[in-house]
Motif scaffolding. Structure first.
Motif, PDB file in Angstrom:
ATOM      1  N   SER A 143     -23.875 -42.402 -65.729  1.00 37.15           N
ATOM      2  CA  SER A 143     -25.184 -42.893 -65.268  1.00 37.15           C
ATOM      3  C   SER A 143     -25.269 -42.863 -63.749  1.00 37.15           C
ATOM      4  CB  SER A 143     -25.420 -44.322 -65.761  1.00 37.15           C
ATOM      5  OG  SER A 143     -25.345 -44.387 -67.167  1.00 37.15           O
ATOM      6  N   ARG A 144     -26.430 -42.474 -63.251  1.00 35.45           N
ATOM      7  CA  ARG A 144     -26.711 -42.523 -61.822  1.00 35.45           C
ATOM      8  C   ARG A 144     -27.977 -43.365 -61.635  1.00 35.45           C
ATOM      9  NH1 ARG A 144     -25.406 -36.359 -59.674  1.00 35.45           N
ATOM     10  NH2 ARG A 144     -23.532 -36.049 -60.922  1.00 35.45           N
ATOM     11  N   VAL A 145     -27.806 -44.519 -61.058  1.00 37.73           N
ATOM     12  CA  VAL A 145     -28.893 -45.485 -60.940  1.00 37.73           C
ATOM     13  C   VAL A 145     -29.834 -45.079 -59.810  1.00 37.73           C
ATOM     14  CG1 VAL A 145     -29.471 -47.904 -60.503  1.00 37.73           C
ATOM     15  CG2 VAL A 145     -27.440 -47.318 -61.855  1.00 37.73           C
ATOM     16  N   VAL A 146     -31.124 -45.132 -60.075  1.00 43.15           N
ATOM     17  CA  VAL A 146     -32.123 -44.852 -59.052  1.00 43.15           C
ATOM     18  C   VAL A 146     -32.198 -46.035 -58.095  1.00 43.15           C
ATOM     19  CG1 VAL A 146     -34.588 -44.501 -58.603  1.00 43.15           C
ATOM     20  CG2 VAL A 146     -33.476 -43.311 -60.516  1.00 43.15           C
ATOM     21  N   THR A 147     -31.965 -45.771 -56.818  1.00 38.15           N
ATOM     22  CA  THR A 147     -32.070 -46.820 -55.805  1.00 38.15           C
ATOM     23  C   THR A 147     -33.437 -46.816 -55.126  1.00 38.15           C
ATOM     24  OG1 THR A 147     -31.016 -45.335 -54.189  1.00 38.15           O
ATOM     25  CG2 THR A 147     -29.585 -46.857 -55.406  1.00 38.15           C
ATOM     26  N   HIS A 148     -34.106 -45.683 -55.176  1.00 40.67           N
ATOM     27  CA  HIS A 148     -35.497 -45.616 -54.702  1.00 40.67           C
ATOM     28  C   HIS A 148     -36.160 -44.392 -55.313  1.00 40.67           C
ATOM     29  CE1 HIS A 148     -39.022 -46.169 -52.199  1.00 40.67           C
ATOM     30  NE2 HIS A 148     -38.967 -44.895 -51.882  1.00 40.67           N
ATOM     31  N   MET A 149     -37.323 -44.599 -55.898  1.00 35.19           N
ATOM     32  CA  MET A 149     -38.085 -43.489 -56.471  1.00 35.19           C
ATOM     33  C   MET A 149     -39.132 -43.057 -55.462  1.00 35.19           C
ATOM     34  SD  MET A 149     -38.387 -41.536 -59.190  1.00 35.19           S
ATOM     35  CE  MET A 149     -37.734 -42.393 -60.635  1.00 35.19           C
ATOM     36  N   PHE A 150     -38.932 -41.866 -54.890  1.00 36.82           N
ATOM     37  CA  PHE A 150     -39.903 -41.361 -53.922  1.00 36.82           C
ATOM     38  C   PHE A 150     -41.195 -40.940 -54.612  1.00 36.82           C
ATOM     39  CE2 PHE A 150     -35.830 -40.592 -51.720  1.00 36.82           C
ATOM     40  CZ  PHE A 150     -36.084 -41.272 -50.539  1.00 36.82           C
ATOM     41  N   THR A 151     -41.075 -40.294 -55.759  1.00 35.10           N
ATOM     42  CA  THR A 151     -42.253 -39.947 -56.549  1.00 35.10           C
ATOM     43  C   THR A 151     -41.810 -39.684 -57.969  1.00 35.10           C
ATOM     44  OG1 THR A 151     -44.235 -38.544 -56.642  1.00 35.10           O
ATOM     45  CG2 THR A 151     -42.164 -37.422 -56.219  1.00 35.10           C
ATOM     46  N   GLU A 152     -42.747 -39.873 -58.914  1.00 29.33           N
ATOM     47  CA  GLU A 152     -42.470 -39.574 -60.316  1.00 29.33           C
ATOM     48  C   GLU A 152     -43.544 -38.625 -60.833  1.00 29.33           C
ATOM     49  OE1 GLU A 152     -44.574 -40.857 -62.889  1.00 29.33           O
ATOM     50  OE2 GLU A 152     -45.876 -41.634 -61.304  1.00 29.33           O
ATOM     51  N   GLY A 153     -43.321 -38.101 -62.041  1.00 31.67           N
ATOM     52  CA  GLY A 153     -44.106 -36.983 -62.534  1.00 31.67           C
ATOM     53  C   GLY A 153     -45.594 -37.196 -62.639  1.00 31.67           C
ATOM     54  N   GLY A 154     -46.058 -38.442 -62.653  1.00 31.09           N
ATOM     55  CA  GLY A 154     -47.486 -38.690 -62.752  1.00 31.09           C
ATOM     56  C   GLY A 154     -48.275 -38.231 -61.544  1.00 31.09           C
ATOM     57  N   ALA A 277     -33.750 -41.280 -54.776  1.00 30.63           N
ATOM     58  CA  ALA A 277     -32.416 -41.577 -54.255  1.00 30.63           C
ATOM     59  C   ALA A 277     -31.628 -42.227 -55.384  1.00 30.63           C
ATOM     60  CB  ALA A 277     -32.515 -42.522 -53.068  1.00 30.63           C
ATOM     61  N   VAL A 278     -30.380 -41.796 -55.546  1.00 30.00           N
ATOM     62  CA  VAL A 278     -29.575 -42.268 -56.666  1.00 30.00           C
ATOM     63  C   VAL A 278     -28.178 -42.628 -56.197  1.00 30.00           C
ATOM     64  CG1 VAL A 278     -30.841 -40.961 -58.414  1.00 30.00           C
ATOM     65  CG2 VAL A 278     -28.900 -39.895 -57.247  1.00 30.00           C
ATOM     66  N   SER A 279     -27.477 -43.385 -57.040  1.00 36.39           N
ATOM     67  CA  SER A 279     -26.084 -43.709 -56.776  1.00 36.39           C
ATOM     68  C   SER A 279     -25.207 -42.494 -57.063  1.00 36.39           C
ATOM     69  CB  SER A 279     -25.656 -44.883 -57.661  1.00 36.39           C
ATOM     70  OG  SER A 279     -25.770 -44.529 -59.036  1.00 36.39           O
ATOM     71  N   GLY A 280     -24.015 -42.491 -56.498  1.00 31.83           N
ATOM     72  CA  GLY A 280     -23.081 -41.408 -56.777  1.00 31.83           C
ATOM     73  C   GLY A 280     -22.889 -40.494 -55.585  1.00 31.83           C
ATOM     74  N   PRO A 281     -21.984 -39.531 -55.693  1.00 34.05           N
ATOM     75  CA  PRO A 281     -21.688 -38.632 -54.563  1.00 34.05           C
ATOM     76  C   PRO A 281     -22.876 -37.770 -54.165  1.00 34.05           C
ATOM     77  CG  PRO A 281     -20.587 -37.886 -56.572  1.00 34.05           C
ATOM     78  CD  PRO A 281     -21.121 -39.252 -56.860  1.00 34.05           C
ATOM     79  N   GLU A 282     -23.708 -37.360 -55.135  1.00 35.54           N
ATOM     80  CA  GLU A 282     -24.974 -36.695 -54.808  1.00 35.54           C
ATOM     81  C   GLU A 282     -26.048 -37.777 -54.821  1.00 35.54           C
ATOM     82  OE1 GLU A 282     -23.191 -35.320 -57.660  1.00 35.54           O
ATOM     83  OE2 GLU A 282     -22.037 -34.130 -56.231  1.00 35.54           O
ATOM     84  N   ASN A 283     -26.549 -38.102 -53.657  1.00 28.00           N
ATOM     85  CA  ASN A 283     -27.417 -39.274 -53.534  1.00 28.00           C
ATOM     86  C   ASN A 283     -28.902 -38.967 -53.614  1.00 28.00           C
ATOM     87  OD1 ASN A 283     -27.571 -37.972 -51.081  1.00 28.00           O
ATOM     88  ND2 ASN A 283     -27.192 -39.798 -49.839  1.00 28.00           N
ATOM     89  N   LEU A 284     -29.258 -37.716 -53.919  1.00 28.05           N
ATOM     90  CA  LEU A 284     -30.673 -37.350 -54.039  1.00 28.05           C
ATOM     91  C   LEU A 284     -30.851 -36.421 -55.233  1.00 28.05           C
ATOM     92  CD1 LEU A 284     -33.532 -37.461 -52.609  1.00 28.05           C
ATOM     93  CD2 LEU A 284     -32.919 -35.255 -51.604  1.00 28.05           C
ATOM     94  N   VAL A 285     -31.854 -36.698 -56.042  1.00 28.81           N
ATOM     95  CA  VAL A 285     -32.184 -35.817 -57.157  1.00 28.81           C
ATOM     96  C   VAL A 285     -33.622 -35.349 -56.986  1.00 28.81           C
ATOM     97  CG1 VAL A 285     -32.835 -37.774 -58.645  1.00 28.81           C
ATOM     98  CG2 VAL A 285     -32.279 -35.570 -59.676  1.00 28.81           C
TER      99      VAL A 285
END
Length: 349
Positions: A143-154, A277-285
């Motif tokens: 699991s990679r927890v979202v720490t901030h959602m810049f935008t979502e699909g809507g 922004a997400v947790s983990g070594p890759e911090n952006l999805v």
């Protein structure tokens, strides 16, 4: 809507259908008269066109979590590995879970990429640690927890309307409902959200009757949720039939100090559906919707050229999307059913 049998490849969406979808993206609950005015079409024709799309599962109006709700709940990208030959069955099982918001089968790296939403981090831990790993066919869960959602699909839009047509659907923003920013969802709100997941254009009168409340209460609760930033309406469609058959997820590393700037820049790209922004070594999805596989290289080159500090660690192509914000999908991206998200419920163990 019942399960749809496998059949010959359906026809692509027409320009008129894409124009209607674009109009509904801009104003999901606009009246047929307002939509007809924007589309230069008879309202009866517009209504009939949408009913046909809806019956085919090719387009639908539902809801997205608003920015205030995203601040109150816990969202995670969950990578799931499956035993050989079990991925399809695992995806079907997970599709019935109300916390499993979106499910994608991927081309490399892992078998499933899911978006999970729960009321808080503790509920996510119970679901991801105590429930998922014990389901038949699942061999690993990360699991990679979202720490901030810049935008979502809507917020994603297609460009099927002329600027003048878009302007006809523009409405001044409603004054915010600050009380809703801290208030939790009431039992009426939870029931309301379930009905809106099935039909985001449901008339207020019908909604009030189904909920057993007054018309004024139904209207007031929707205004409370939308003006408070807890809920927003959205129009989705079968993207493979509309000319957007490719979905890709980029996992990237960005220096923490640059993350806010890079994230805000990425959401302005027309291809961007989700960015967080997400947790983990890759911090952006970054999740993008594209016209062809060749566009993946083009977009990646554009990203690294515009943002030298951005290091793309992986790019994962979606082979099939089984669920999108509670909608169960067939191989062509058409809706075959609804499992409304219940973010407030305790995950069943």
């Amino acid at each position: 809507m019942g399960a749809r049998t496998q059949d010959a490849a359906p026809a692509l969406l027409s320009e008129d259908e894409l124009a209607l979808i674009n109009a509904l993206q801009l104003s999901p609950r606009a009246s047929w008269t307002e939509l007809g005015r924007a589309l230069d079409a008879d309202p009866v024709t517009v209504a009939r066109r949408y009913r046909r799309l809806s019956a085919q599962g090719a387009a639908w109006v539902g809801f997205s979590p608003g920015p205030r709700l995203l601040e109150q709940i816990c969202v995670a990208y969950v990578v799931i590995d499956c035993a050989p030959g079990t991925t399809a069955e695992v995806a079907r099982t997970l599709g019935a879970h109300p916390h499993m918001v979106t499910i994608e089968r991927t081309a490399t790296g892992h078998d499933l990429l899911a978006t999970v939403a729960t009321r808080d981090l503790a509920a996510l831990s119970r679901y991801a640690l105590d429930r998922l790993p014990h389901l038949p066919g699942i061999t690993a869960v990360r699991s990679r927890v979202v720490t901030h959602m810049f935008t979502e699909g809507g917020h994603w839009r297609i460009a099927a309307l002329a600027p003048a047509q878009r302007a006809r659907l523009a409405a001044p923003p409603a004054p915010p409902d600050t009380a809703a920013r801290t208030a939790g969802a009431t039992p009426v709100d939870r029931a309301l959200v379930t009905h809106l997941a099935h039909d985001g254009r449901i008339p207020y009168q019908t909604l009030a009757r189904q909920l057993g409340v007054s018309l004024s209460t139904a209207k007031r609760r929707i205004e409370h949720l939308t003006r408070g930033g807890l809920l927003r309406f959205r129009c989705d469609f079968a993207r493979p039939l509309g000319g957007w058959p490719v979905a890709v997820t980029f996992w990237a590393k960005v220096p923490p100090a640059d993350l806010p700037h890079v994230g805000q820049s990425l959401i302005r790209l027309p291809e961007t559906r989700n960015c967080a922004a997400v947790s983990g070594p890759e911090n952006l999805v970054l999740q993008a919707t594209l016209h062809s596989p060749a566009d993946i290289i083009r977009l990646e080159s554009q990203l690294v050229t515009a943002h030298p500090a951005l290091d793309i660690a992986d790019r994962v192509v979606t082979l099939r999307q089984d669920k999108l914000l509670g909608r169960l999908l067939d191989p062509y991206g058409r809706s075959t059913g609804v499992v409304p998200a219940d973010l407030w419920a305790e995950p069943a163990l």
